[in-house]
Design a protein around this motif. Sequence first.
Motif, short mmCIF file in Angstrom:
data_model
loop_
_atom_site.label_atom_id
_atom_site.label_comp_id
_atom_site.label_asym_id
_atom_site.label_seq_id
_atom_site.Cartn_x
_atom_site.Cartn_y
_atom_site.Cartn_z
N GLU A 1 -20.93 6.73 -21.21
CA GLU A 1 -19.93 7.56 -22.11
C GLU A 1 -19.59 6.88 -23.14
O GLU A 1 -19.39 7.40 -24.46
CB GLU A 1 -18.67 7.95 -21.00
N LEU A 2 -19.20 5.55 -23.27
CA LEU A 2 -19.16 4.55 -24.22
C LEU A 2 -20.33 4.85 -25.34
O LEU A 2 -19.98 4.89 -26.30
CB LEU A 2 -18.99 3.29 -23.80
N THR A 3 -21.48 4.59 -24.86
CA THR A 3 -22.65 4.68 -25.84
C THR A 3 -22.72 6.03 -26.70
O THR A 3 -22.99 5.91 -27.79
CB THR A 3 -24.02 4.50 -24.84
N GLU A 4 -22.50 7.23 -25.88
CA GLU A 4 -22.56 8.49 -26.56
C GLU A 4 -21.44 8.69 -27.88
O GLU A 4 -21.63 8.95 -28.63
CB GLU A 4 -22.17 9.37 -25.53
N ALA B 1 -20.60 6.46 -35.17
CA ALA B 1 -21.46 5.99 -36.12
C ALA B 1 -22.20 6.78 -37.07
O ALA B 1 -22.24 6.63 -38.40
CB ALA B 1 -23.10 5.11 -35.32
N GLY B 2 -22.10 8.14 -36.66
CA GLY B 2 -22.76 9.21 -37.57
C GLY B 2 -21.58 9.57 -38.43
O GLY B 2 -22.17 10.12 -39.51
N ASP C 1 -27.00 1.17 -34.11
CA ASP C 1 -27.00 -0.47 -33.78
C ASP C 1 -26.00 -1.21 -34.93
O ASP C 1 -25.29 -2.33 -34.51
CB ASP C 1 -28.41 -0.82 -34.30
N GLN C 2 -26.10 -0.74 -36.29
CA GLN C 2 -25.11 -1.35 -37.11
C GLN C 2 -23.58 -1.29 -36.63
O GLN C 2 -22.83 -2.19 -36.77
CB GLN C 2 -25.53 -0.86 -38.51
N ALA D 1 -20.94 -4.01 -35.50
CA ALA D 1 -19.56 -4.31 -36.38
C ALA D 1 -18.57 -4.06 -35.21
O ALA D 1 -17.36 -4.84 -35.34
CB ALA D 1 -19.33 -3.16 -37.32
N VAL D 2 -18.52 -3.37 -34.22
CA VAL D 2 -17.53 -3.14 -33.18
C VAL D 2 -17.40 -4.36 -32.49
O VAL D 2 -16.33 -4.64 -32.26
CB VAL D 2 -17.84 -1.70 -32.61
#
Length: 473
Positions: A373-376, A382-383, A390-391, A395-396
């Motif tokens: 869920e965190l990755t999604e 990011a979008g 990845d960037q 940064a996060v």
Amino acid sequence: MKSAVETLNPTRVRLTVEVPFEELKPSLDAAYKKINQQVTVPGFRKGKIPARVIDQRFGRGAVLEEAINDALPKFYTDAVNEGELNVLGQPDVDITEFNDGDELKFTAEVDIRPVIEIPDYSGIEVVVDAVEVSDEDVDKSLEQLRDRFASTTPVERAAADGDVVVVDLEASVDGDVLEDGLATGVSYTIGSGQLLDGIDEAVIGLEKGGSATFTSELKGGTASGSQASVKVDVSDVQERELPALDDDFAQLASEFDTLEELRADSRKRLERMKSYDQATQAQEKVLDALIELIEVPIPEKLLKDEIGTRTHNLEHHQFPQTGLTWETYLEAEGKTREEYDAELEAQAVKGIKTQFILDELVNKEKLSVNQEELTEHLVRRAGTSGMTPDQFAQAVVEGGQVPILVGEVARGKALAVVVEAAKVTDTNGEPVDLDDEEDEDGEEGAGTGAAEADADAESAVETADAEDESAKA
């Protein structure tokens, strides 16, 4: 150490802390060690200066001050933990009593999260727009698609509405040509409204090689907001031609062989878009209804800081990027500064209430966030940031912002729980099912699936989040 908590109001407390002198000894030792590394005294090696010499040379008071500055954060944190307080921001600390060898007494006033009681929210009812796609909606969608595939042909006649003109522009203010007021070879569709005000009237009727001058307010650049005299030279006039709306166009503009297949797909896409909008509307209305159910005291300092942060971002980030000033911004918004300030405060209050309520729901419903869920959520964020996943992830992590993203996901899940429990009907009186569904082609309905509902809810609460996480003690 002893501490006591005095409630000043539902969102602020005063801690009274008493620390025996012997508990300051580790900080005193650390203070002597730190001063030892910073100073030199003839006859002593650096770092080996006895405490009594430091007291004589630099004063015992300097050592005590250094020790207290080192010790206060720990004693404050211990008092917060002892009082089981959920604090917000930094405390206002006042040392009320301290003498060398005696106990240290200090007070700390700090904002806290108010205690919130979550009522039964299963009775929430909201009405949202029905998902209806008319033939006119489909026709408009196809016309927009045709417009994207339009071709242009140079013509030897005066420019008319809808034509494309290629122009050179020269803007001057008070007779002086602006350094950033020159542009050449600009293609402009007359009537699109995508260039300067007044240009349509100036170029209509001009042929290739013609020129005109008009007055327009500049929207950006060094002279933003100024009235400029703009000279426009037309170097070409082109007529736009739309492709015929037939099977050949369907094959050109899509993967379909016939116009009817393209029309059916357009209708399906519009229905999905409206279903997504409907789900978003449901979440926003359910959130508003939930906020209305719950009394949420607002910490004054937190609200003040939030308003200040939003105003600072507007003045120091958005204005410089767009060339706006308060005067031009308020004029464009059609508001007075008083009206803007009132709206900003209302938005900040709603954001703070939203976060407090949904965080309490996360605890009450025992919601957690897994890695998937965190990755999604990270990919979605990011979008919108203009960075690759990845960037954005880097940064996060480097900015220590992972807990903030986890909070956003958790609050989104909390809102989704409330939406699921609410009764949602459309304007036709039909119940709206926001559960996970699959359409007849086996594809998930846009915005109506459970995963999409969570994602939409996360998005809905992101803009409402108002608390500055980095300011937490």
